[in-house]
Design a protein around this motif. Structure first.
Motif, PDB file in Angstrom:
ATOM      1  N   THR A  33      32.709   5.947 -17.307  1.00  0.00           N
ATOM      2  CA  THR A  33      34.043   6.994 -17.075  1.00  0.00           C
ATOM      3  C   THR A  33      33.714   8.282 -17.766  1.00  0.00           C
ATOM      4  N   ASP A  34      34.115   9.434 -17.308  1.00  0.00           N
ATOM      5  CA  ASP A  34      34.132  10.642 -17.958  1.00  0.00           C
ATOM      6  C   ASP A  34      35.296  10.974 -18.738  1.00  0.00           C
ATOM      7  N   SER A  35      35.372  12.105 -19.047  1.00  0.00           N
ATOM      8  CA  SER A  35      36.435  12.610 -20.208  1.00  0.00           C
ATOM      9  C   SER A  35      37.874  12.451 -19.756  1.00  0.00           C
ATOM     10  N   SER A  36      38.344  12.090 -18.332  1.00  0.00           N
ATOM     11  CA  SER A  36      39.340  11.843 -17.668  1.00  0.00           C
ATOM     12  C   SER A  36      39.631  10.249 -17.482  1.00  0.00           C
ATOM     13  N   GLY A  37      38.499   9.655 -17.570  1.00  0.00           N
ATOM     14  CA  GLY A  37      38.638   8.248 -17.184  1.00  0.00           C
ATOM     15  C   GLY A  37      38.394   7.843 -15.853  1.00  0.00           C
ATOM     16  N   TYR A  38      37.758   8.938 -15.053  1.00  0.00           N
ATOM     17  CA  TYR A  38      37.532   8.668 -13.635  1.00  0.00           C
ATOM     18  C   TYR A  38      36.187   8.268 -13.521  1.00  0.00           C
ATOM     19  N   VAL A  39      36.141   7.095 -12.438  1.00  0.00           N
ATOM     20  CA  VAL A  39      34.862   6.664 -12.146  1.00  0.00           C
ATOM     21  C   VAL A  39      34.851   6.420 -10.632  1.00  0.00           C
ATOM     22  N   ALA A  40      33.759   6.632  -9.835  1.00  0.00           N
ATOM     23  CA  ALA A  40      33.656   6.654  -8.443  1.00  0.00           C
ATOM     24  C   ALA A  40      32.329   6.372  -8.102  1.00  0.00           C
ATOM     25  N   GLY A  41      32.143   5.865  -6.715  1.00  0.00           N
ATOM     26  CA  GLY A  41      30.684   5.700  -6.171  1.00  0.00           C
ATOM     27  C   GLY A  41      30.888   4.778  -5.103  1.00  0.00           C
ATOM     28  N   ALA A  42      29.763   3.905  -4.774  1.00  0.00           N
ATOM     29  CA  ALA A  42      29.582   3.383  -3.606  1.00  0.00           C
ATOM     30  C   ALA A  42      29.680   1.756  -3.832  1.00  0.00           C
ATOM     31  N   VAL A  43      30.281   1.073  -3.129  1.00  0.00           N
ATOM     32  CA  VAL A  43      30.339  -0.359  -3.168  1.00  0.00           C
ATOM     33  C   VAL A  43      30.055  -0.873  -2.087  1.00  0.00           C
ATOM     34  N   PRO A  44      29.912  -2.176  -1.981  1.00  0.00           N
ATOM     35  CA  PRO A  44      29.413  -2.992  -0.720  1.00  0.00           C
ATOM     36  C   PRO A  44      30.880  -3.180   0.154  1.00  0.00           C
ATOM     37  N   GLY A  45      30.718  -3.022   1.368  1.00  0.00           N
ATOM     38  CA  GLY A  45      31.850  -3.163   2.271  1.00  0.00           C
ATOM     39  C   GLY A  45      32.007  -4.615   2.810  1.00  0.00           C
ATOM     40  N   GLU A  97       0.863  -1.087   0.124  1.00  0.00           N
ATOM     41  CA  GLU A  97       0.247  -0.007   0.058  1.00  0.00           C
ATOM     42  C   GLU A  97       0.873   1.079   0.011  1.00  0.00           C
ATOM     43  N   VAL A  98       0.336   2.369  -0.690  1.00  0.00           N
ATOM     44  CA  VAL A  98       1.224   3.633  -0.817  1.00  0.00           C
ATOM     45  C   VAL A  98       0.159   4.747  -0.494  1.00  0.00           C
ATOM     46  N   SER A  99       0.734   5.811  -0.074  1.00  0.00           N
ATOM     47  CA  SER A  99       0.124   6.932   0.243  1.00  0.00           C
ATOM     48  C   SER A  99      -0.056   7.892  -0.666  1.00  0.00           C
ATOM     49  N   HIS A 100       0.871   7.936  -1.519  1.00  0.00           N
ATOM     50  CA  HIS A 100       1.154   8.939  -2.529  1.00  0.00           C
ATOM     51  C   HIS A 100       1.519   8.301  -3.859  1.00  0.00           C
ATOM     52  N   PHE A 101       1.647   8.928  -5.067  1.00  0.00           N
ATOM     53  CA  PHE A 101       2.105   8.584  -6.190  1.00  0.00           C
ATOM     54  C   PHE A 101       3.467   9.209  -6.592  1.00  0.00           C
ATOM     55  N   SER A 102       4.361   8.214  -7.029  1.00  0.00           N
ATOM     56  CA  SER A 102       5.654   9.088  -7.618  1.00  0.00           C
ATOM     57  C   SER A 102       6.493   8.077  -8.230  1.00  0.00           C
ATOM     58  N   PHE A 103       7.518   7.782  -8.113  1.00  0.00           N
ATOM     59  CA  PHE A 103       8.488   6.586  -8.219  1.00  0.00           C
ATOM     60  C   PHE A 103       8.379   5.690  -7.169  1.00  0.00           C
ATOM     61  N   TRP A 104       8.085   4.345  -6.894  1.00  0.00           N
ATOM     62  CA  TRP A 104       8.232   3.207  -6.150  1.00  0.00           C
ATOM     63  C   TRP A 104       9.054   2.201  -6.285  1.00  0.00           C
ATOM     64  N   ASN A 105       9.562   1.719  -5.198  1.00  0.00           N
ATOM     65  CA  ASN A 105      10.758   0.787  -5.258  1.00  0.00           C
ATOM     66  C   ASN A 105      10.570  -0.204  -4.155  1.00  0.00           C
ATOM     67  N   CYS A 106      10.869  -1.554  -4.627  1.00  0.00           N
ATOM     68  CA  CYS A 106      11.035  -2.596  -3.480  1.00  0.00           C
ATOM     69  C   CYS A 106      12.398  -2.951  -3.353  1.00  0.00           C
ATOM     70  N   ASP A 107      13.163  -2.636  -2.251  1.00  0.00           N
ATOM     71  CA  ASP A 107      14.564  -2.869  -2.081  1.00  0.00           C
ATOM     72  C   ASP A 107      14.881  -3.150  -0.615  1.00  0.00           C
ATOM     73  N   VAL A 108      16.209  -3.728  -0.626  1.00  0.00           N
ATOM     74  CA  VAL A 108      16.695  -4.422   0.428  1.00  0.00           C
ATOM     75  C   VAL A 108      17.941  -3.516   0.872  1.00  0.00           C
ATOM     76  N   PRO A 109      17.984  -2.874   2.030  1.00  0.00           N
ATOM     77  CA  PRO A 109      19.109  -1.839   2.151  1.00  0.00           C
ATOM     78  C   PRO A 109      20.389  -2.551   2.629  1.00  0.00           C
ATOM     79  N   ALA A 110      21.279  -1.876   2.468  1.00  0.00           N
ATOM     80  CA  ALA A 110      22.782  -2.546   3.109  1.00  0.00           C
ATOM     81  C   ALA A 110      23.709  -1.082   3.272  1.00  0.00           C
TER      82      ALA A 110
END
Length: 595
Positions: free
Chosen positions: A326-338, A276-289
């Protein structure tokens, strides 16, 4: 930031950032400038960032004239769907890129920004298509062919803004986002990070998303009334059914901060999740970590950056994977599982099956950098160089090179120096070097012909390309009932573009002026046996002043270049089934071909 979920357990958040320093060639672990697992989200600290990327429609065609907002700065996409925003202040832990275009859901990307570094995205817009209707007074449901169900109880809808009860017909625009789709990283909002009920940032494993918007009979925006709940049913793909938990947190997308917000839960029922949802937008079924931050810089053996390459990081021994560019300098970054064993692979683009480089690495509970990675020379690395001159054979001082790959679906743009020279490295897909190249003189509004080139591994010296002979001018001019005033739309101030309107058998020309709400126009015509001098049937016409009705008329084609070049012509006809009974319509156009 572009991310993609293939299965369960891992979500990688990969904002594609330019790096301004060289890092060590081996793993360099640090705990600086990042979030520790479980830390409460800081959404106030800001940094300077730059962003670029490409926007396409559901058919992978470039979208011209889409509005792109970053850090309070607004720009529009050009004829290649390209946008660039430089030196804007953004929220460090949740910088946002928001794309709006009539007829589509918002395209929103979120990334972890680093001071004075850039981000790169490919954003694929989702059409806002009416999936069905529900009577607001009695309630009901709309079911899509993919199994997505939107159900409203009786008397549960209000008009946004006034808050008054709505009792008429509700139009439901709904779209299911397949969690194992290869283009999920381009279509989904955000970066698969969310704020849990404890206020901490998490990375999310998605089992399915949905975009939903309700509108009334007059096009007014509707929402669910306070104290009421609607029901969403989302299909679970067979490939991740075994790992799908019996209950799963529900998350709604917060467009104010670009992050998902935990908001209820869904129950596994057969091959679906129901909640059940109380409003509409984007909704997602997810397991957090929890997660740690990651980065690396990808270059060739000569130390040249490899831009726009597609990076996949997966948990070793599983098919779970996520992606970024990657962007114009070849760099890529972000978040990964610990505390995980991971595999990084570098590809040309998403549907190129063989990586040009792969490397295993492990994470602990602190941030990690793999430094500068030098990809060995292979049959898939090519360097391209040459010069660009203008119509007077002088070096172009403000130019660029546009390269089309992957059957024309992927554009990449490379700079030309102020002396007219260019040199860049590109990855070939399994050794396939078939590309199309255009040189553009941006100051003079001229471009070269589209040049088909078969690149080879190693050096490719193209010589000189003359950006001359094809004007880059685009326009739509039209008048109604022979009026003395003709409405003229001309980029970059206005937006004009060409698409297939979901089909290759017809062409649609669309345009509007952001500063003139009455300027919107679209018309379509038969695309069969089209060419210079042919007369095509005018199939439809719409403008703010006339509305849309049955159209009789013709379009005469005066120019028909290759894809990436231009189509132009004149049209005339009669629009009927409108109020008043009919309109005489006429005009001319010139836009860049998208297919």
């Amino acid at each position: 930031m572009n991310t993609l979920l293939q299965n369960k357990f891992i979500r990688l958040i990969i904002p594609v950032c330019a790096i301004l320093i060289f890092l060590s060639c081996q793993k360099d672990i640090s705990n600086e400038d990042g979030l520790n697992p479980g830390q409460v989200a800081d959404l106030t600290t800001k940094v300077n960032s730059s962003v670029s990327g490409f926007v396409t429609d559901e058919n992978n065609l470039a979208v011209l004239g889409a509005n792109v907002s970053v850090g309070g700065t607004n720009v529009t996409t050009d004829k290649f769907g390209y946008f660039q925003v430089k030196n804007v202040m953004v929220v460090k832990n949740a910088a946002m890129v928001t794309v709006t275009n009539p007829g589509y859901f918002k395209g929103i990307k979120t990334y972890i920004a680093t001071e004075n570094k850039a981000a790169f995205f490919r954003i694929k817009l989702i059409p806002k298509t009416n999936s069905g209707t529900i009577n607001a007074a009695s309630g009901g449901s709309v079911t899509l062919s993919n199994g997505l169900i939107v159900a409203l109880p009786a008397n549960a809808v209000i008009t946004v803004g006034s808050g008054t009860a709505y009792t008429g017909t509700v139009s439901v625009a709904a779209h299911w986002l397949d969690p194992v789709a290869s283009d999920l990283n381009e279509t989904m909002p955000g970066d698969l990070r969310g704020i849990g009920t404890d206020g901490t940032l998490k990375t999310l494993t998605t089992y399915g998303m949905a975009a939903v918007e309700l509108t009334g009979a007059s096009g007014e925006l509707l929402q669910i009334a306070a104290g009421k709940k609607a029901t969403l049913t989302l299909t679970i793909p067979a490939s991740i059914m075994a790992s799908a938990p019996s209950t799963i947190p529900l998350w709604s997308f917060d467009e104010t901060n670009g992050l998902w917000k935990q908001d209820g839960e869904a129950t596994k029922t057969g091959n679906t999740y129901v909640g059940e949802v109380s409003h509409f937008s984007f909704w997602n079924c997810d397991v957090p970590a929890n997660y740690v931050q990651f980065n690396c810089t990808i270059k060739d053996q000569a130390g040249n950056p490899i831009p726009y390459s597609w990076v996949r990081i997966s948990v070793v021994g599983t098919s779970s994977a996520a992606y970024g560019f990657t962007d114009s300098s070849g760099y890529v970054a972000g978040a990964v599982p610990g505390n995980a064993q991971l595999l990084m692979e570098v590809f040309t683009y998403y549907n190129c099956g063989v990586p040009v480089y792969s490397q295993n690495f492990s994470t602990t509970n602190v941030n990690i950098s793999l430094g500068t990675i030098l990809v060995p020379n292979t049959s898939s690395i090519a360097t391209i160089s040459g010069t660009v001159t203008d119509c007077s054979n002088n070096p172009v001082t403000n130019g660029r090179i546009i390269v089309q790959q992957n059957g024309g679906y992927y554009y990449n743009i490379y700079p030309v120096s102020n002396t007219g020279a260019f040199s860049f490295t590109i990855l070939l897909c399994n050794g396939n070097g078939a590309v199309t190249i255009v040189a553009e003189d941006m100051a003079a509004g001229q471009q070269s012909n589209s040049v088909p080139v078969t690149l080879v591994a190693g050096a490719n010296v193209l010589g000189n390309l003359q950006a001359c002979g094809i004007t880059t001018q685009e326009f739509i001019n039209f008048s109604i009932d022979g009026g003395t005033t003709t409405t003229s739309l001309t980029p970059p101030a206005d937006s004009v573009y060409h698409s297939g309107n979901g089909s290759t058998t017809q062409s649609m020309i669309y345009g509007y002026s952001p500063g003139n709400p009455n300027s919107e126009i679209s018309f379509s015509f038969n695309n069969t046996a089209i060419g210079v001098g042919t007369t095509q049937t005018l199939l439809s016409f719409y403008s703010i002043g006339t509305g849309q009705g049955t159209t009789t008329g013709t379009v005469t084609i005066t120019e028909y270049g290759a894809v990436g070049q231009f189509i132009s012509g004149n049209f005339t006809g009669v629009l009927v089934n409108t109020i008043p009974a009919s309109y005489n319509i006429s005009g001319s156009f010139r836009v860049r071909r998208n297919f």
